[in-house]
Design an enzyme around this catalytic site. Structure first.
Site, short mmCIF file in Angstrom:
data_model
loop_
_atom_site.label_atom_id
_atom_site.label_comp_id
_atom_site.label_asym_id
_atom_site.label_seq_id
_atom_site.Cartn_x
_atom_site.Cartn_y
_atom_site.Cartn_z
N ARG A 1 41.12 30.43 54.32
CA ARG A 1 40.20 29.42 54.85
C ARG A 1 38.89 29.37 54.07
O ARG A 1 38.25 28.32 53.97
CB ARG A 1 39.95 29.69 56.33
N GLU B 1 40.62 42.39 62.03
CA GLU B 1 40.55 42.43 63.50
C GLU B 1 41.97 42.56 64.05
O GLU B 1 42.18 43.13 65.11
CB GLU B 1 39.90 41.14 64.02
O1 LIG Z 1 35.72 40.05 59.59
P1 LIG Z 1 37.20 40.33 59.62
O2 LIG Z 1 37.59 41.13 60.86
O3 LIG Z 1 37.70 40.96 58.38
O4 LIG Z 1 37.97 38.95 59.82
C1 LIG Z 1 37.62 37.75 59.16
C2 LIG Z 1 38.70 37.26 58.28
O5 LIG Z 1 39.87 36.97 59.03
C3 LIG Z 1 40.31 35.65 58.73
O6 LIG Z 1 41.17 35.60 57.67
P2 LIG Z 1 42.73 35.96 57.73
O7 LIG Z 1 42.92 37.31 57.12
O8 LIG Z 1 43.24 35.75 59.11
O9 LIG Z 1 43.35 34.98 56.68
P3 LIG Z 1 43.51 33.40 56.46
O10 LIG Z 1 42.15 32.84 56.09
O11 LIG Z 1 44.45 33.38 55.31
O12 LIG Z 1 44.05 32.76 57.71
C4 LIG Z 1 39.03 34.92 58.37
O13 LIG Z 1 39.28 33.76 57.62
C5 LIG Z 1 38.28 35.97 57.61
O14 LIG Z 1 38.67 36.00 56.24
N1 LIG Z 2 38.75 35.49 66.26
C1 LIG Z 2 39.01 34.97 65.06
N2 LIG Z 2 39.17 33.64 64.91
C2 LIG Z 2 39.42 33.11 63.68
N3 LIG Z 2 39.54 33.85 62.59
C3 LIG Z 2 39.40 35.17 62.70
N4 LIG Z 2 39.45 36.16 61.79
C4 LIG Z 2 39.25 37.32 62.42
N5 LIG Z 2 39.04 37.13 63.73
C5 LIG Z 2 39.13 35.79 63.93
#
Ligand SMILES: O=P(O)(O)OC[C@H]1O[C@H](OP(=O)(O)OP(=O)(O)O)[C@H](O)[C@@H]1O
Ligand SMILES: Nc1ncnc2[nH]cnc12
Length: 171
Positions: free
Chosen positions: A58, A95
């Site tokens: 994202r 997370e």
């Molecule tokens: O602060 P954190 O606990 O590390 O979480 C935040 C991350 O989690 C999500 O990405 P995700 O790994 O779900 O990947 P995506 O963007 O490919 O959906 C979001 O876009 C951040 O990159």
């Molecule tokens: N609660 C949340 N919503 C969307 N993206 C996330 N990445 C980690 N935690 C998330």
């Protein structure tokens, strides 16, 4: 414009107990997407940025739009196995799981002023790993780390204590 009204919160996605903060309604709305990028751009008008770093997946959307608006380049920090050519790698906790990030070994030139961006700051594991991989291998200046949304209770910004952090929206 109330940007928060373009964020959709979905309980128990992708796992029980997680409230997923989804910015796809904002992306789908031209004026809202433009307002969000304009607000981020305004922060960096007076401080030259050479490269905006986007975190998969994202973060790429925000990084590319903001880099274009600033006249900067974009560097991709990707999940494992997606980047060709020589890479550096870094494991991190999420997370909701764990993962590996990679960056290409020739991503930056020495002395470049960079901005890191992602959609959500949750535990901070992803962005802390991004900072770690960049600091371990490159001589660049991290000017700021920006997020569209910050989940305040998870205290992710404590992992970025020595860096300027800005989030457009807080939950
Ligand atoms: O602060 P954190 O606990 O590390 O979480 C935040 C991350 O989690 C999500 O990405 P995700 O790994 O779900 O990947 P995506 O963007 O490919 O959906 C979001 O876009 C951040 O990159
Ligand atoms: N609660 C949340 N919503 C969307 N993206 C996330 N990445 C980690 N935690 C998330």
């Amino acid at each position: 414009m109330n940007l928060e009204s373009y964020i959709r919160s979905t309980p128990d996605f992708p796992k029980p107990g997680i409230i997923f903060r989804d910015f796809t309604p904002m992306l789908a709305n031209g004026p809202a997407f433009q307002e969000m990028i304009d607000r981020l751009k305004a922060r960096h008008q007076d401080t030259p940025i050479d490269v905006v770093v986007g975190i998969e997946a994202r973060g790429f959307i925000l990084a590319a739009a903001l880099a274009y608006a600033l006249g900067a380049g974009t560097v991709l920090v990707r999940k494992e196995g997606k980047l060709p050519h020589a890479t550096h790698r870094q494991e991190y906790l999420l997370e909701y799981g764990s993962n590996v990030l990679e960056i290409q070994q020739d991503a930056f030139q020495d002395g470049q002023r960079i901005l890191i961006i992602d959609d959500v700051l949750a535990t901070g594991g992803t962005v802390a790993a991004t900072v770690e991989i960049i600091r371990a291998h490159f001589d660049v200046e991290i000017r700021e780390i920006d997020f569209l949304m910050e989940l305040d209770d998870l205290k992710g910004r404590e992992k970025l204590a020595d860096l300027p952090v800005h989030s457009v929206l807080h939950y």
